[in-house]
Scaffold this active site. Sequence first.
Site, PDB file in Angstrom:
ATOM      1  CG  ASP A  45       8.589 -24.555 -15.347  1.00  0.00           C
ATOM      2  OD1 ASP A  45       7.780 -23.969 -14.595  1.00  0.00           O
ATOM      3  OD2 ASP A  45       8.614 -24.368 -16.586  1.00  0.00           O
ATOM      4  CB  SER A  46       7.966 -22.191 -10.084  1.00  0.00           C
ATOM      5  OG  SER A  46       7.365 -23.320  -9.483  1.00  0.00           O
ATOM      6  CG  ASP A  84       5.730 -27.422 -14.879  1.00  0.00           C
ATOM      7  OD1 ASP A  84       4.967 -27.648 -15.837  1.00  0.00           O
ATOM      8  OD2 ASP A  84       5.882 -26.296 -14.366  1.00  0.00           O
ATOM      9  CE  LYS A 114       2.165 -26.582 -14.720  1.00  0.00           C
ATOM     10  NZ  LYS A 114       2.791 -25.707 -15.751  1.00  0.00           N
ATOM     11  CD  GLU A 116       4.917 -22.680 -19.179  1.00  0.00           C
ATOM     12  OE1 GLU A 116       5.201 -21.867 -20.085  1.00  0.00           O
ATOM     13  OE2 GLU A 116       5.412 -22.614 -18.037  1.00  0.00           O
ATOM     14  CD  GLU A 183       1.437 -18.606 -14.407  1.00  0.00           C
ATOM     15  OE1 GLU A 183       1.732 -19.757 -14.774  1.00  0.00           O
ATOM     16  OE2 GLU A 183       2.227 -17.831 -13.811  1.00  0.00           O
TER      17      GLU A 183
HETATM   18  O1  KIV Z   1       5.941 -23.995 -12.332  1.00  0.00           O
HETATM   19  C1  KIV Z   1       4.965 -23.681 -11.657  1.00  0.00           C
HETATM   20  O2  KIV Z   1       5.056 -23.471 -10.442  1.00  0.00           O
HETATM   21  C2  KIV Z   1       3.687 -23.557 -12.337  1.00  0.00           C
HETATM   22  C3  KIV Z   1       2.550 -23.029 -11.538  1.00  0.00           C
HETATM   23  C4  KIV Z   1       2.714 -21.571 -11.472  1.00  0.00           C
HETATM   24  C5  KIV Z   1       1.242 -23.427 -12.078  1.00  0.00           C
HETATM   25  O3  KIV Z   1       3.590 -23.835 -13.483  1.00  0.00           O
END
Ligand code: KIV
Length: 276
Positions: A45-46, A84, A114, A116, A183
């Site tokens: 989600d970055s 994500d 993934k 969080e 992280e």
């Molecule tokens: O969104 C992302 O890029 C991440 C990584 C920093 C692990 O969650």
Amino acid sequence: MQKITIRDIQKFKFRKTPFAAVTAYDYGSASYADTVEIPLLLVGDSAAMVVYGMDTTIPISMEELIFLVRAVRRGSNKALVVADMPFMSYQTSIEDAVRNAGRFVKEGGAEAVKLEGGTVYSAQIKAIIDAGIPVMGHVGLLPQSYHLSSGYRIQGKTKLEAEKIVSDAMSIQASGAFSIVLEGIPANLAKIITQKLDIPTVGIGAGPYCDGQIQVYHDILGLYGDKKPRHSKSYGELGQQIQNMLTEYKKDVEENIFPDKKHYTTSQVFTEVNHK
Ligand code: KIV
């Protein structure tokens, strides 16, 4: 390299050398990563920040990510592609979590998701796995909790915080996750967690003792200007190179250097037509 599965990722736990993972957001980044046999690609989600130019990862939607997941899947034949889960796609209910994880797999072609957070999302993690989708956990600095943690701050510096992160990591493993991102935590805490868990840990800003490392594509390639975080290392300044190349292109056009003869065709027919 064979197509990587979650079993292959789990085997990295028993290897002496750590493995490298990276984020990817489009066909090109995924195919470059595949060429050098990076086993895990995260459509993070970055993307909110490095692709869409948002200030945090919070506003990105499922739709905005699904398009990127599809492009990454098209570019990658070998790596495990993990999508994500964006903010509010799983926090709201178990049903939302399963539905949205399912969209990533069904509409995007992702092979795992993934999310969080720790113990509080155990039910979501279990339900997604029960639906047949592998889950990667993520503890420590949680970018989606930006406001709650008053910005991006290293987590787990106090005993209380460290104990909570360890117990979150343990409960993510107990819920069935195949791997976990650590992280923004102290390296010695990451080491303890890595030793305690049977699943591979993948660190970002968590020091050298994790089973693998993950970095944001734009950070390691110098594509995000001077906003690169402390934990990342630039392996080049692609942003600067792109600027140089665009300047050259612009100059060529303005000075009538491009296109030159080898870039275009002249048809005899039109010449004759024009002459009549
Ligand atoms: O969104 C992302 O890029 C991440 C990584 C920093 C692990 O969650």
